[in-house]
Design an enzyme around this catalytic site. Structure first.
Site, PDB file in Angstrom:
ATOM      1  N   ASP A  17      10.049  21.782  19.996  1.00 54.72           N
ATOM      2  CA  ASP A  17       9.712  22.933  20.828  1.00 54.72           C
ATOM      3  C   ASP A  17       8.670  23.762  20.095  1.00 54.72           C
ATOM      4  O   ASP A  17       8.818  24.077  18.921  1.00 54.72           O
ATOM      5  CB  ASP A  17      10.968  23.771  21.097  1.00 54.72           C
ATOM      6  CG  ASP A  17      10.813  24.674  22.310  1.00 54.72           C
ATOM      7  OD1 ASP A  17       9.677  25.126  22.580  1.00 54.72           O
ATOM      8  OD2 ASP A  17      11.819  24.934  22.985  1.00 54.72           O
TER       9      ASP A  17
ATOM     10  N   CYS B 241      16.127  26.458  31.168  1.00 53.57           N
ATOM     11  CA  CYS B 241      15.055  26.457  30.177  1.00 53.57           C
ATOM     12  C   CYS B 241      14.544  27.888  30.042  1.00 53.57           C
ATOM     13  O   CYS B 241      14.026  28.460  31.011  1.00 53.57           O
ATOM     14  CB  CYS B 241      13.932  25.519  30.599  1.00 53.57           C
ATOM     15  SG  CYS B 241      12.527  25.500  29.473  1.00 53.57           S
ATOM     16  N   GLY B 242      14.691  28.460  28.852  1.00 54.62           N
ATOM     17  CA  GLY B 242      14.308  29.856  28.650  1.00 54.62           C
ATOM     18  C   GLY B 242      12.814  30.075  28.677  1.00 54.62           C
ATOM     19  O   GLY B 242      12.307  30.961  29.384  1.00 54.62           O
ATOM     20  N   HIS B 243      12.069  29.273  27.885  1.00 51.36           N
ATOM     21  CA  HIS B 243      10.618  29.473  27.890  1.00 51.36           C
ATOM     22  C   HIS B 243      10.059  29.163  29.276  1.00 51.36           C
ATOM     23  O   HIS B 243       9.118  29.817  29.742  1.00 51.36           O
ATOM     24  CB  HIS B 243       9.949  28.598  26.812  1.00 51.36           C
ATOM     25  CG  HIS B 243       9.453  27.281  27.322  1.00 51.36           C
ATOM     26  ND1 HIS B 243      10.205  26.122  27.274  1.00 51.36           N
ATOM     27  CD2 HIS B 243       8.285  26.944  27.924  1.00 51.36           C
ATOM     28  CE1 HIS B 243       9.515  25.135  27.819  1.00 51.36           C
ATOM     29  NE2 HIS B 243       8.352  25.593  28.214  1.00 51.36           N
TER      30      HIS B 243
ATOM     31  N   CYS C 195      12.274  28.822  21.816  1.00 49.48           N
ATOM     32  CA  CYS C 195      13.335  28.216  22.636  1.00 49.48           C
ATOM     33  C   CYS C 195      14.326  29.273  23.134  1.00 49.48           C
ATOM     34  O   CYS C 195      15.154  29.768  22.367  1.00 49.48           O
ATOM     35  CB  CYS C 195      14.055  27.114  21.878  1.00 49.48           C
ATOM     36  SG  CYS C 195      15.162  26.135  22.922  1.00 49.48           S
ATOM     37  N   GLY C 196      14.224  29.588  24.420  1.00 53.26           N
ATOM     38  CA  GLY C 196      15.068  30.647  24.972  1.00 53.26           C
ATOM     39  C   GLY C 196      16.534  30.290  25.044  1.00 53.26           C
ATOM     40  O   GLY C 196      17.407  31.072  24.656  1.00 53.26           O
ATOM     41  N   THR C 197      16.857  29.076  25.529  1.00 58.31           N
ATOM     42  CA  THR C 197      18.265  28.694  25.585  1.00 58.31           C
ATOM     43  C   THR C 197      18.789  28.411  24.178  1.00 58.31           C
ATOM     44  O   THR C 197      19.968  28.626  23.899  1.00 58.31           O
ATOM     45  CB  THR C 197      18.472  27.473  26.505  1.00 58.31           C
ATOM     46  OG1 THR C 197      17.578  26.426  26.133  1.00 58.31           O
ATOM     47  CG2 THR C 197      18.223  27.834  27.960  1.00 58.31           C
TER      48      THR C 197
END
Length: 338
Positions: free
Chosen positions: A255, A91-93, A259-261
């Site tokens: 989201d 999860c990026g965030h 969204c990082g990913t």
């Protein structure tokens, strides 16, 4: 006050999206790797996840991260990611939130201007570089796991979508820590408008179901990553410099962050098309207007598939520190979804 369970947490948000960082109350989860711990948690600890993210302690778009000892010698912390859809491989965030919490609570040695934290995640090693000024985490750049385009320009038959009861939808699928279907909003006849969020979300859930039923993806190296729970609806006018999107997520929410990913997956898709070069800024904008800046560092491969290593830069802010309890007489020991 009675409590059969007690969890310590530091809450944060990353560009609008919450991350509840669980710092105590769970213990070390069984598994020789973080992905083995994730798979164990899916089978044995899902009630704990639901308790922490569902109402009344959370909400329908809640997200979090459970801190663990790392399983590899080159990492500082292990992380398991939780949200209302389940346990995520990455999860990026959430990583940006975790790194901010670790710095601002003093849980890691802090150096200025940059503090580097190496995180052991179910998807692999992720490096967070925190820009620190006067002890404050101003921003975080994460070096994510290798990302790749799994398929480009496919058609999927989506039952229940469109006036005829079924619609063929063009889409591409890419991995950036999770699998993401990229769909142009124009191709489902919807505008980039939060007033139409229910229609966009309904289309996203139907597209996810169609992909998972007809042609589910499977990561070649990470066990249990075998579904698509995210649809990145791309707004008209988006390109390889600046993209706007609405990210629909199973079982039914958006989201709030960029969204990082999902940003990693989008960059991998654009790179596979020859539209995004290495070391080039890419701005990804969320449904609420917050932004991440991404870059592709280098080429690599995943089980022989051409891939890239992305970075994502964003900001997070601590919003609270709390202890979450479970009274043994509570009629909702795993919370509830509404």
């Amino acid at each position: 006050m009675r409590a059969s369970r007690l969890f310590s947490a530091v809450d944060s948000h990353t560009e609008g999206m919450p991350t509840r960082v669980i710092t105590g109350g769970i213990g070390v989860i069984l598994g020789a790797t973080m992905n083995e711990r994730r798979l164990y948690a899916i089978e044995h600890l899902d009630g704990v996840r639901r308790l922490l993210v569902n109402e009344p302690r959370g909400h329908a778009a809640m997200s979090g991260a459970i801190l663990q000892p790392p399983t590899r010698a080159d990492a500082d912390f292990g992380v398991l990611y939780i949200e209302v859809s389940g346990f995520l491989p990455m999860c990026g965030h959430g990583t940006i939130g975790v790194a901010t919490v670790l710095v601002e609570t003093g849980m890691v040695p802090v150096t200025e201007p940059v503090t580097e934290i190496r995180l052991d995640t179910p998807a692999g090693l992720v490096i967070a570089r925190v820009a620190v000024r006067d002890g404050h985490a101003d921003s975080v750049t994460i070096e994510n796991v290798p990302s790749y385009a799994e398929r480009l320009d496919r058609l999927i038959r989506v039952p229940g979508l469109g006036p005829g009861g079924e619609r063929e939808v063009p889409y591409s699928l890419a991995f950036g820590g999770n699998f993401y279907a990229m769909v142009d909003l124009d191709d489902v006849g919807l505008p980039f408008d939060r007033a139409r969020q229910h229609d966009i979300l309904d289309a996203g859930l139907k597209i996810m179901d169609a992909i998972n039923t007809q042609d589910a993806p499977r990561h070649p190296e990470i066990d249990g990553v075998d579904h698509c729970h995210h649809v990145e609806f791309i707004a008209r006018g988006s390109d390889a410099r600046h993209s706007r999107h609405a990210m629909a997520i199973h079982p039914g929410w958006f989201d709030r962050s960029p969204c990082g990913t999902g940003t990693s997956a989008r960059m991998a898709e654009l790179w596979a098309r020859g539209e995004l070069a290495l070391e080039t800024d890419f701005v990804n904008e969320s449904f609420i207007g917050s932004r991440f800046v991404g870059r592709l560092l280098r080429e690599t491969e995943v089980a022989g598939i051409p891939a890239v290593v992305p970075t994502i830069t964003g900001r997070a802010w601590i919003t609270g520190v709390g202890q979450y309890l479970l009274d043994p007489s509570d009629p909702f020991p795993e919370g509830f979804a509404f």
